[in-house]
Design an enzyme around this catalytic site. Sequence first.
Site, PDB file in Angstrom:
ATOM      1  N   SER B 145       0.834  -1.194   0.000  1.00 56.05           N
ATOM      2  CA  SER B 145       0.000   0.000   0.000  1.00 56.05           C
ATOM      3  C   SER B 145       0.875   1.253   0.000  1.00 56.05           C
ATOM      4  CB  SER B 145      -0.928  -0.048   1.227  1.00 56.05           C
ATOM      5  OG  SER B 145      -2.023   0.778   1.059  1.00 56.05           O
ATOM      6  N   ARG B 214     -12.171   5.833   9.588  1.00 55.71           N
ATOM      7  CA  ARG B 214     -11.579   4.506   9.669  1.00 55.71           C
ATOM      8  C   ARG B 214     -12.539   3.423   9.166  1.00 55.71           C
ATOM      9  NH1 ARG B 214      -6.881   2.359   8.875  1.00 55.71           N
ATOM     10  NH2 ARG B 214      -6.436   0.521  10.137  1.00 55.71           N
ATOM     11  N   ASP B 309      -8.104  -7.231  -4.733  1.00 54.49           N
ATOM     12  CA  ASP B 309      -7.804  -5.884  -4.218  1.00 54.49           C
ATOM     13  C   ASP B 309      -8.401  -4.853  -5.178  1.00 54.49           C
ATOM     14  OD1 ASP B 309      -6.756  -3.497  -3.323  1.00 54.49           O
ATOM     15  OD2 ASP B 309      -4.680  -4.203  -3.222  1.00 54.49           O
ATOM     16  N   HIS B 342      -7.606  -5.703  -0.336  1.00 57.59           N
ATOM     17  CA  HIS B 342      -6.354  -4.991  -0.114  1.00 57.59           C
ATOM     18  C   HIS B 342      -5.604  -5.515   1.113  1.00 57.59           C
ATOM     19  CE1 HIS B 342      -3.461  -1.836  -0.526  1.00 57.59           C
ATOM     20  NE2 HIS B 342      -3.799  -1.249   0.594  1.00 57.59           N
ATOM     21  N   ASP B 343      -6.358  -6.009   2.101  1.00 55.55           N
ATOM     22  CA  ASP B 343      -5.753  -6.556   3.322  1.00 55.55           C
ATOM     23  C   ASP B 343      -4.879  -7.781   3.067  1.00 55.55           C
ATOM     24  OD1 ASP B 343      -6.339  -4.948   5.451  1.00 55.55           O
ATOM     25  OD2 ASP B 343      -8.270  -5.889   5.888  1.00 55.55           O
TER      26      ASP B 343
END
Lengths: 211, 368
Positions: B145, B214, B309, B342-343
């Site tokens: 990232s 968040r 992602d 994405h994690d």
Amino acid sequence: MTAETAKRQAFVPELLGRSDYAIIGEIVEPNTKVLDLGCGEGELLQWLAENKGVDARGVEISGVKVQRAIARGVSVYQGDIDEGLADYPSSAFDYVILSQTLQQTHRPLKVVREMLRVGRRVIVAFPNFGHWAVRLSMLVGGGAPKTKLFPYNWYDSPNIHFLTVRDFEALVGVERLVVERRYFLAGRRKVWLLPNLLAEVAVYLLSGSAG
Amino acid sequence: MMVEANCVRFNSLLLDNGATLAPVDVAYETYGELNAQRNNAILILHAFSGDAHAAGISHDGGKPGWWDNCIGPGKAFDTSRYFIICSNILGGCRGTTGPPSLNPATGCPYAMSFPVITIADMVRLQTMLIDWFGIERLLAVSGGSMGGMQALEWAVAYPERVVSAIPIACTTRHSAQQIAFNEVGRQAIMADPDWNNGDYYGSKPPARGLAVARMIGHITYMSDDSMREKFGRRLRGKQTFGFDFDVDFEVESYLRYRGSEFVNRFDANSYLYITKAMDYFDLSNRQGSLATAFAATQARFLVISFSSDWLYPSYQSQEIVRALRTRNRDVAYVELPSNYGHDAFLVDVAEQTDLIRGFLASTFDKVQ
């Protein structure tokens, strides 16, 4: 073993279980830049890097194979040969290798031209569809040939272009390519006579035409 | 492996916007040993909300590092072979100088008087840390990232100092969609009255705005598949709908938990500054084109993206690879299959580990 003595020998040693790899391993000069198209898990590239000190790169469409190649330390990227060469500058490599994959590309002529653009020399190995066993299979069986070399059913074969030694020689003429060396193999044996009938695999070392 | 946070102070740092920050503290951790040749150092670059605590168990608090599954003996970044450094980024709030730090000129936190910073500024500060270690060349720079953006910046801006770069799930520039998500996060913070133009230190922080920011972030880090798998439409502690606006669904509970937990460890102003730095990042802009930007690079590259992602889609990694190919750079690339969005680079690491381990081993062989 020098190239000259190898040429005269009747049998080819195997490299990584393949006689065409042995030929390629013999052709490639040390400390050169090599691009292998359809490099699979990068075994040949790893061998060339370790034994010839080449700067080895590869292209492979299968993500799983690319993973294994990278895990063995070879710089491979996941991509399609039919598209993948366009980004490279001209003469980026000393050798561009296409081993037993030409018959699987969508546009083989474009691939060969692109290989000759990005590489000073090109090594093409392909299975010979003119081999007597293929002819016999079709003549006797009447169906799409199934042989040791072409073991697939017509509907699940990765091969989409069927070429013979004679076809490739014709292409070389039309494209005015320079054949620096040609090798014909049947198993581990070198074929000297009637290659279009007797060779299972052909290996060509080509460079672009002078004019 | 118990680890301790360290801090080093530098006199000043010149920033892209012309301002000078003085002094600048950098919080860092290290794992493994620097060898005598000083050629086994790897700089790990953290993502947006990460910190210097990348691996091991922290001495205070006992928490594992954010990439502990990838850094350690026998792991992707093998601490029995390599010397690993990770520092908190400039503008952060986890020990390195950022908006919540005291401005020596006023004795008060910088807050919104903190200069606007860039990815290049963060990397410039990291070069000072590497100098301080007496390390000339890094065996590798790597991160996912925003960490991947820093790795790219390193390879482009300091080509002679980087043997290899492993940018993961990242881009050379934010797309409109990525900027949009960041802007929504920033607006959520600034819309909270407690934000008070950034002047909330010593009083109530903009907890609601930061939590909402968040929550949005977490949605973008997951995938449709991973959310369906993790939450589905399951209800939270009830059999039927509550017919009110308390938590009904598991996913709501998760996001609220993630949001409120984040408030305890992150600073709202840092959120604004760091997301802005990400949005400004554009390797191609500075040099005319991406291919021009990569012209100076000397590093080997391993580029990794993940199939699910959608925040940093594979096409962005492929742009990196294509531009490097036009320069005939040594680049390996693969899109790993994963449902984690994405994690994935943080949680779905088995295949990533094999790639990094092999790539680093062959790179290390070359510098021996």
